[in-house]
Structures are given as C-alpha cells and as structure tokens.
Design a protein around this motif. Structure first.
Motif, PDB file in Angstrom:
ATOM      1  N   GLY A  49     -54.422  69.792 -21.843  1.00 24.13           N
ATOM      2  CA  GLY A  49     -53.303  69.566 -21.649  1.00 24.13           C
ATOM      3  C   GLY A  49     -53.306  68.050 -20.601  1.00 24.13           C
ATOM      4  O   GLY A  49     -52.748  68.393 -19.776  1.00 24.13           O
ATOM      5  N   GLY A  50     -53.697  67.198 -20.982  1.00 25.44           N
ATOM      6  CA  GLY A  50     -53.414  66.057 -20.193  1.00 25.44           C
ATOM      7  C   GLY A  50     -54.789  65.697 -19.075  1.00 25.44           C
ATOM      8  O   GLY A  50     -55.599  66.982 -18.913  1.00 25.44           O
ATOM      9  N   LEU A  51     -54.600  64.559 -18.341  1.00 24.03           N
ATOM     10  CA  LEU A  51     -55.463  64.770 -17.305  1.00 24.03           C
ATOM     11  C   LEU A  51     -55.136  66.142 -16.065  1.00 24.03           C
ATOM     12  O   LEU A  51     -56.810  66.080 -16.465  1.00 24.03           O
ATOM     13  N   GLU A  52     -54.295  66.361 -15.954  1.00 26.80           N
ATOM     14  CA  GLU A  52     -54.244  67.984 -15.545  1.00 26.80           C
ATOM     15  C   GLU A  52     -55.284  68.706 -16.031  1.00 26.80           C
ATOM     16  O   GLU A  52     -55.558  69.513 -15.537  1.00 26.80           O
ATOM     17  N   GLY A  53     -55.031  69.038 -17.286  1.00 30.85           N
ATOM     18  CA  GLY A  53     -55.769  69.969 -17.871  1.00 30.85           C
ATOM     19  C   GLY A  53     -57.260  69.507 -17.764  1.00 30.85           C
ATOM     20  O   GLY A  53     -57.812  70.789 -17.752  1.00 30.85           O
ATOM     21  N   ILE A  54     -57.453  68.288 -17.984  1.00 30.50           N
ATOM     22  CA  ILE A  54     -59.051  68.181 -18.276  1.00 30.50           C
ATOM     23  C   ILE A  54     -59.473  68.282 -16.708  1.00 30.50           C
ATOM     24  O   ILE A  54     -60.840  68.937 -16.593  1.00 30.50           O
ATOM     25  N   ARG A  55     -59.094  68.186 -15.745  1.00 28.32           N
ATOM     26  CA  ARG A  55     -59.203  68.492 -14.112  1.00 28.32           C
ATOM     27  C   ARG A  55     -59.279  69.144 -13.968  1.00 28.32           C
ATOM     28  O   ARG A  55     -60.633  70.601 -13.328  1.00 28.32           O
ATOM     29  N   ARG A  56     -58.778  70.208 -14.216  1.00 27.65           N
ATOM     30  CA  ARG A  56     -58.864  72.549 -14.134  1.00 27.65           C
ATOM     31  C   ARG A  56     -59.852  72.768 -15.285  1.00 27.65           C
ATOM     32  O   ARG A  56     -61.319  73.400 -14.771  1.00 27.65           O
ATOM     33  N   GLU A  57     -59.803  71.893 -16.334  1.00 27.60           N
ATOM     34  CA  GLU A  57     -61.002  72.544 -16.947  1.00 27.60           C
ATOM     35  C   GLU A  57     -62.686  71.724 -16.377  1.00 27.60           C
ATOM     36  O   GLU A  57     -63.290  72.833 -16.328  1.00 27.60           O
ATOM     37  N   LEU A  58     -62.540  70.947 -15.987  1.00 26.69           N
ATOM     38  CA  LEU A  58     -63.573  70.468 -14.927  1.00 26.69           C
ATOM     39  C   LEU A  58     -63.941  71.268 -14.138  1.00 26.69           C
ATOM     40  O   LEU A  58     -65.187  71.732 -13.767  1.00 26.69           O
ATOM     41  N   LYS A  59     -63.420  71.702 -13.439  1.00 21.00           N
ATOM     42  CA  LYS A  59     -62.368  72.271 -12.170  1.00 21.00           C
ATOM     43  C   LYS A  59     -63.447  73.609 -12.521  1.00 21.00           C
ATOM     44  O   LYS A  59     -64.672  73.833 -11.970  1.00 21.00           O
ATOM     45  N   LEU A  60     -63.301  74.228 -13.611  1.00 20.92           N
ATOM     46  CA  LEU A  60     -63.547  76.077 -13.411  1.00 20.92           C
ATOM     47  C   LEU A  60     -65.257  75.579 -14.044  1.00 20.92           C
ATOM     48  O   LEU A  60     -65.834  76.506 -14.380  1.00 20.92           O
ATOM     49  N   LEU A  61     -65.315  74.528 -14.899  1.00 20.22           N
ATOM     50  CA  LEU A  61     -66.763  74.201 -15.864  1.00 20.22           C
ATOM     51  C   LEU A  61     -67.531  74.160 -14.450  1.00 20.22           C
ATOM     52  O   LEU A  61     -69.174  74.300 -14.392  1.00 20.22           O
ATOM     53  N   ALA A  62     -67.222  73.216 -13.229  1.00 21.90           N
ATOM     54  CA  ALA A  62     -67.947  73.341 -11.866  1.00 21.90           C
ATOM     55  C   ALA A  62     -68.302  74.391 -11.485  1.00 21.90           C
ATOM     56  O   ALA A  62     -69.317  74.776 -11.324  1.00 21.90           O
ATOM     57  N   LEU A  63     -67.825  75.626 -11.420  1.00 25.00           N
ATOM     58  CA  LEU A  63     -66.741  76.384 -10.728  1.00 25.00           C
ATOM     59  C   LEU A  63     -68.376  77.571 -11.293  1.00 25.00           C
ATOM     60  O   LEU A  63     -69.407  78.013 -10.322  1.00 25.00           O
ATOM     61  N   ARG A  64     -68.576  77.357 -12.823  1.00 24.52           N
ATOM     62  CA  ARG A  64     -69.093  78.432 -13.484  1.00 24.52           C
ATOM     63  C   ARG A  64     -70.504  77.746 -13.387  1.00 24.52           C
ATOM     64  O   ARG A  64     -71.499  78.724 -13.421  1.00 24.52           O
ATOM     65  N   ASP A  65     -70.752  76.400 -13.526  1.00 24.95           N
ATOM     66  CA  ASP A  65     -72.225  76.116 -13.717  1.00 24.95           C
ATOM     67  C   ASP A  65     -72.959  75.997 -11.732  1.00 24.95           C
ATOM     68  O   ASP A  65     -74.244  76.313 -12.083  1.00 24.95           O
ATOM     69  N   LEU A  66     -72.383  75.488 -11.082  1.00 29.15           N
ATOM     70  CA  LEU A  66     -72.533  75.597  -9.754  1.00 29.15           C
ATOM     71  C   LEU A  66     -73.224  77.284  -9.047  1.00 29.15           C
ATOM     72  O   LEU A  66     -73.969  77.782  -8.623  1.00 29.15           O
ATOM     73  N   ASN A  67     -72.245  78.347  -9.946  1.00 34.97           N
ATOM     74  CA  ASN A  67     -72.509  79.805  -9.337  1.00 34.97           C
ATOM     75  C   ASN A  67     -73.798  80.570 -10.086  1.00 34.97           C
ATOM     76  O   ASN A  67     -74.930  81.194  -9.933  1.00 34.97           O
ATOM     77  N   THR A  68     -74.156  79.786 -11.466  1.00 34.28           N
ATOM     78  CA  THR A  68     -74.975  79.675 -12.282  1.00 34.28           C
ATOM     79  C   THR A  68     -77.043  79.080 -11.340  1.00 34.28           C
ATOM     80  O   THR A  68     -77.550  79.960 -11.935  1.00 34.28           O
ATOM     81  N   ALA A  69     -76.502  78.186 -11.351  1.00 31.20           N
ATOM     82  CA  ALA A  69     -77.382  77.522  -9.816  1.00 31.20           C
ATOM     83  C   ALA A  69     -77.862  78.220  -8.968  1.00 31.20           C
ATOM     84  O   ALA A  69     -78.985  78.311  -9.019  1.00 31.20           O
ATOM     85  N   LEU A  70     -76.652  78.684  -8.351  1.00 26.58           N
ATOM     86  CA  LEU A  70     -76.921  80.061  -7.106  1.00 26.58           C
ATOM     87  C   LEU A  70     -78.009  80.466  -7.738  1.00 26.58           C
ATOM     88  O   LEU A  70     -78.408  81.238  -7.021  1.00 26.58           O
ATOM     89  N   SER A  71     -77.297  81.467  -8.698  1.00 22.90           N
ATOM     90  CA  SER A  71     -77.718  82.922  -8.678  1.00 22.90           C
ATOM     91  C   SER A  71     -79.047  82.955  -9.643  1.00 22.90           C
ATOM     92  O   SER A  71     -80.132  83.391  -8.861  1.00 22.90           O
TER      93      SER A  71
END
Length: 148
Positions: A49-71
């Motif tokens: 959904g445009g730039l806002e959608g990209i940024r939302r999806e990037l936030k989700l990716l970042a949180l999931r990847d960060l959680n995986t690394a921490l775990s």
C-alpha cells in the motif's frame, strides 16, 4: 494489471530493507524501491500500500527478525549469560541492519494487531530472559527500556 514475475510483497520489502540499511530510513522512497526492483513506482501498489505500506511491512519484518535473533542468542542460557547474549544479539542486529532497526523505532499506526503482536513478541522474549531475576513485569519492562 499483471504482476511481474519474481516481484512479490516479500521481494518489495526485502528491497526496502536493503535500501534502508544501506542508505538510511529517510532514504526509503517508492522511487528507490522501484528502481532497485527495475519496475515503475505505480507497479509497487500491486504488492504493498504505497510507501506507508512498505514501511509497515518493513517494521513487521524488522520486529520478527529481531525477535528471531534475540531468541536464538538466548536459548539455553539463563541470568547473566542470557542477558549478555541478548545484548550482543541486539547490538549485532542494530549494527548490521541500521535502517531496518530504525523501522522498529518509528510509531506504527494505532490498532495494528500484526505490529502489536510482533512488538509484543520482542518484549516477551526480553522478559523471558529477565525471568531469572524474579522481577515484577513492570520492573522487567523498565529494565528492557534501559537495556535498549
């Protein structure tokens, strides 16, 4: 309009992550992502959904990847060893993915259950690491903020 072969939501988000990590969060634009993927900017709307959608999806990716690394860094460890593992993983994530990490620090739209759940998982992982210290939840949350 037909979707281009090889371009999907994941490819768009991964391209955005590369741009954010290489050039910074503020450099992330639809035009940059489109150029990286060799498509026209309007074509991205087929996937996000445009730039806002990209940024939302990037936030989700970042949180999931960060959680995986921490775990991964804390499995099988407790107390001080777990905290050191958590800190090292957090630092490594930020160092190797500065733009992606920046996405975790940007306020998300209110009432976004997916973002809230992903952020909640990071918090729960950190609280789990601190459980060996028998802190009240509120104290644990303050400790997480201090460590971050």
């Amino acid at each position: 309009m037909a979707k281009r072969v090889g371009i999907n939501r994941d490819a768009v988000v991964r391209a955005a992550a590369k741009i954010a990590d290489d050039d910074g969060w503020d450099a992330l634009t639809l035009a940059c992502v489109a150029k990286k993927l060799r498509v026209r900017s309007p074509s991205l709307y087929n996937h996000v959904g445009g730039l806002e959608g990209i940024r939302r999806e990037l936030k989700l990716l970042a949180l999931r990847d960060l959680n995986t690394a921490l775990s991964r860094a804390t499995i099988g460890k407790s107390r001080d060893d777990a905290v050191r593992g958590l800190a090292a993983a957090y630092r490594a994530f930020v160092k190797h993915h500065p733009g992606t990490y920046a996405a975790t620090m940007v306020a998300a739209p209110k009432n976004d259950p997916a973002v809230e759940a992903a952020a909640g998982q990071v918090v729960e992982t950190c609280l789990s690491v601190l459980s060996g210290y028998e802190l009240e939840r509120r104290e644990g949350l303050h400790a997480i903020r201090a460590m971050r």
